[in-house]
Motif scaffolding. Structure first.
Motif, PDB file in Angstrom:
ATOM      1  N   ARG A  66      -6.251  -7.601  -2.374  1.00  0.00           N
ATOM      2  CA  ARG A  66      -5.352  -7.063  -1.353  1.00  0.00           C
ATOM      3  C   ARG A  66      -3.929  -7.558  -1.576  1.00  0.00           C
ATOM      4  O   ARG A  66      -2.961  -6.776  -1.484  1.00  0.00           O
ATOM      5  N   ALA A  67      -3.771  -8.829  -1.886  1.00  0.00           N
ATOM      6  CA  ALA A  67      -2.440  -9.366  -2.165  1.00  0.00           C
ATOM      7  C   ALA A  67      -1.830  -8.686  -3.389  1.00  0.00           C
ATOM      8  O   ALA A  67      -0.629  -8.376  -3.419  1.00  0.00           O
TER       9      ALA A  67
ATOM     10  N   THR B 123      -1.596  -3.850   6.813  1.00  0.00           N
ATOM     11  CA  THR B 123      -2.880  -3.693   7.485  1.00  0.00           C
ATOM     12  C   THR B 123      -3.813  -4.767   6.942  1.00  0.00           C
ATOM     13  O   THR B 123      -4.155  -4.747   5.761  1.00  0.00           O
ATOM     14  N   THR B 124      -4.208  -5.665   7.789  1.00  0.00           N
ATOM     15  CA  THR B 124      -4.990  -6.819   7.350  1.00  0.00           C
ATOM     16  C   THR B 124      -6.327  -6.925   8.069  1.00  0.00           C
ATOM     17  O   THR B 124      -7.016  -7.927   7.926  1.00  0.00           O
TER      18      THR B 124
ATOM     19  N   TYR C 145      -3.049   8.605  12.056  1.00  0.00           N
ATOM     20  CA  TYR C 145      -2.725   7.951  10.784  1.00  0.00           C
ATOM     21  C   TYR C 145      -3.920   7.111  10.387  1.00  0.00           C
ATOM     22  O   TYR C 145      -4.134   6.027  10.919  1.00  0.00           O
ATOM     23  N   ILE C 146      -4.735   7.632   9.491  1.00  0.00           N
ATOM     24  CA  ILE C 146      -5.963   6.949   9.117  1.00  0.00           C
ATOM     25  C   ILE C 146      -5.726   6.221   7.800  1.00  0.00           C
ATOM     26  O   ILE C 146      -5.485   6.828   6.781  1.00  0.00           O
ATOM     27  N   LEU C 147      -5.836   4.931   7.815  1.00  0.00           N
ATOM     28  CA  LEU C 147      -5.568   4.153   6.615  1.00  0.00           C
ATOM     29  C   LEU C 147      -6.837   3.971   5.793  1.00  0.00           C
ATOM     30  O   LEU C 147      -7.212   2.863   5.427  1.00  0.00           O
ATOM     31  N   TYR C 148      -7.515   5.105   5.546  1.00  0.00           N
ATOM     32  CA  TYR C 148      -8.625   5.132   4.604  1.00  0.00           C
ATOM     33  C   TYR C 148      -9.634   4.011   4.854  1.00  0.00           C
ATOM     34  O   TYR C 148      -9.878   3.168   4.001  1.00  0.00           O
ATOM     35  N   SER C 149     -10.210   3.988   6.031  1.00  0.00           N
ATOM     36  CA  SER C 149     -11.125   2.912   6.365  1.00  0.00           C
ATOM     37  C   SER C 149     -12.545   3.259   5.954  1.00  0.00           C
ATOM     38  O   SER C 149     -12.837   3.389   4.776  1.00  0.00           O
ATOM     39  N   VAL C 150     -13.455   3.424   6.924  1.00  0.00           N
ATOM     40  CA  VAL C 150     -14.861   3.572   6.571  1.00  0.00           C
ATOM     41  C   VAL C 150     -15.098   4.771   5.664  1.00  0.00           C
ATOM     42  O   VAL C 150     -15.952   4.737   4.785  1.00  0.00           O
TER      43      VAL C 150
ATOM     44  N   ALA D 133     -10.712  -3.576   0.585  1.00  0.00           N
ATOM     45  CA  ALA D 133     -10.660  -5.039   0.621  1.00  0.00           C
ATOM     46  C   ALA D 133     -10.850  -5.546   2.044  1.00  0.00           C
ATOM     47  O   ALA D 133     -11.550  -6.546   2.280  1.00  0.00           O
ATOM     48  N   ASN D 134     -10.222  -4.884   2.992  1.00  0.00           N
ATOM     49  CA  ASN D 134     -10.397  -5.278   4.397  1.00  0.00           C
ATOM     50  C   ASN D 134     -11.851  -5.142   4.841  1.00  0.00           C
ATOM     51  O   ASN D 134     -12.338  -5.948   5.635  1.00  0.00           O
TER      52      ASN D 134
END
Length: 547
Positions: free
Chosen positions: A132-133, A149-150, A4-9, A108-109
């Motif tokens: 993010r909020a 995810t923070t 489950y990749i939360l669209y990071s790098v 945002a993270n």
């Protein structure tokens, strides 16, 4: 096992941001070599903002579809707006909404990760926390509890638990309270589209308001009212509605947060804008007719007109009606905005609202260009463009130019020049002081303070020169009607109806696509997308009730 990749790098390689605070990683190699440089970090910050375009530039199915104000025209709305058995957790619009918000959160993270512990980057980090909020506020209103995810993710995540609705609201509130603190480095207001302290106060007020309906705690409504006051509720609105919603209205101090567009900064001025001017109109023929491009979906319902005929003893006095609808369609749609042609170009159709029916002869006599116009009556059953008695729904669904065009978001510069769905370069307003006042009024009603509520409502109505409201009229229905008149099409209606528990009542009464009894309790939240559940084992067994 699928990860489950939360669209990071990987998200940082997105292309086509087109300079709404644009990411410009020419090497296309994200990482320490790039983001530790000032230009690289600034590019990353801008990429986080570009997610707003991904969310808002396309059709607003989950914001405005399936409401009381807009229904199918010559094209049918998407399945998610029909609340029928074909609407499922596999719906592509729900999946896209969910995915695009998590892309924005991931970006945002990244900003927060690369900017923390660097005083020179503190303001951008604060903006990213605000974004993010904001993204989480959209998600919790649509889905209830969602995974929180923070942190920046250095590697794929195999599983992440779904946070409760209360936990998500609390996270948003904690973030926005910190960002509105005196020590916050956010600027008070921004003129470049960046998240700012006034926007943070506005969304803090809205988050408290939304949570109050869940907790039934008067303190949430009190906190909503207090936050709205700091954001600007109580201030007079001095810019005329039709000016605010024009090319000249951009940059107005009343607008607290927006998605910015500019013809000078996009790659393709015909296609890299937004659809806002195209999505809320009936079909107006092709480019050869000199009209604007419309999708003929999300066509205004009869109620969208008649809501101006409620809560008032003089609907014609409310300037927002003419600021929202084009009641006179000429040989070319755009002649309306040319002062010379407006008085001389022949009017083809006069879209007459119910409260003007008795004044048609007076209207015809006003100008020679009115003499031969076909009067199209905005009534349950009334005259059509073919001089036949037809239903309003028939006018919506089958007639060319069948009902009054929705002109509120017209771009008379770029949108007039290019006959394309996404040719509008008008900014999309996300937060403005009129809504801040209506948030305050709604909180007052929940606190049983009608005398205070009406002062905020009348700030909005006074700008429109509408009949002032009275304290005796104050109710959630009045607020919803006022929000319809003021905020139609501004990506707020579905959450408004859900928040107030009025979705079934309003939609089944006013949307011709939806029969009575169709909207059950399960439709008050969207389904968690099937694709998210398949990728994240922790979501299995935690789907929203009924899905």
């Amino acid at each position: 096992m699928k990860k489950y990749i939360l669209y990071s790098v990987a998200c940082l390689c997105l292309s086509g941001c087109s300079d709404f605070l644009e990411q410009d990683n020419k090497s296309n190699v994200p990482g320490i070599e790039y983001y530790e440089t000032s230009s690289g970090f600034e590019s990353l910050c801008n990429a986080a903002y570009s997610s707003l375009r991904s969310i808002y530039s396309d059709a607003p199915w989950l914001f405005e579809g399936g409401t009381d104000l807009f229904a199918s025209g010559r094209r049918s709305v998407e399945i998610c707006n029909l609340y029928n058995q074909n609407y499922s957790s596999a719906d592509v619009n729900v999946e896209t909404f969910y995915k695009e918000h998590y892309k924005g959160i991931s970006l945002a993270n990244e900003v927060i990760y690369w900017g923390n512990d660097n005083p020179d980057r503190a303001e951008r980090v604060a903006e990213a926390r605000g974004l993010r909020a904001f993204y989480y506020l959209n998600l919790v209103q649509q889905f209830g509890g969602v995974p929180l995810t923070t942190q920046r993710n250095m590697s794929p995540i195999s599983s992440i638990e779904r946070a409760s609705q209360e936990e998500v609201y609390q996270f948003i509130i904690d973030e926005l309270k910190d960002l509105t603190d005196e020590a916050s480095v956010l600027v008070d207001k921004a003129t470049d589209g960046r998240f700012n302290k006034a926007a943070a106060w506005h969304y803090l007020a809205k988050t408290y308001l939304c949570r109050g309906y869940q907790t039934k705690d008067s303190k949430d409504f009190t906190d909503a009212l207090n936050a709205a006051k700091v954001a600007g509720a109580g201030q007079p609105l001095t810019t005329p509605f039709s000016v605010l919603f024009s090319n000249q209205g951009e940059g107005n101090d009343e607008v607290l947060f927006y998605v910015g567009y500019s013809a000078e900064t996009v790659e393709d001025v015909q296609k890299d804008g937004n659809r806002q001017q195209a999505d809320y109109c009936p079909y107006l023929k092709g480019a050869e007719a000199g009209h604007k491009y419309t999708t003929s979906t999300l066509t205004p319902t009869l109620w969208m007109h008649e809501v101006f005929n409620t809560d008032t003893d003089n609907p014609a006095q409310d300037e927002r009606y003419e600021g929202t609808f084009m009641t006179e369609l000429r040989q070319s749609y755009w002649d309306y905005y040319d002062e010379d042609k407006k008085n001389t170009s022949e009017v083809l159709y006069y879209y007459c609202p119910s409260w003007k029916i008795d004044e048609i002869d007076e209207w015809r006599a006003a100008l020679p260009s009115h003499a031969n116009a076909v009067v199209v009556e905005m009534l349950p059953l009334g005259n059509s463009i073919n001089n036949e008695q037809t239903s309003y729904q028939s006018k919506m669904a089958t007639d060319l130019c069948g009902v009054a065009p929705f002109r509120k978001f017209d771009d008379i510069d770029n949108g007039k020049r290019y006959f394309e769905t996404t040719s509008s370069m008008r900014d999309i307003y996300l937060a403005r002081l009129a809504e801040t006042n209506l948030i305050a009024a709604e909180a007052c009603i929940q606190l049983n303070k009608p005398e205070e509520a009406v002062t905020y409502v009348n700030i909005v109505r006074n700008r429109a020169k509408a009949t002032p409201a009275t304290a005796d009229e104050m109710s959630i229905d009045y607020i919803l009607n006022e929000r319809a008149r003021e905020l139609a099409g501004e990506y707020l209606r579905w959450p408004d109806l859900v928040r107030t528990g009025k979705l079934a009542e309003y939609v089944e009464a006013h949307n011709p696509d939806i029969p009575a009894g169709r909207i059950t309790s399960k439709f008050y939240l969207r389904p968690i997308p099937l694709s998210a559940i398949e990728l994240n084992p922790a979501l299995a067994g935690h789907q929203n009730e009924g899905w």
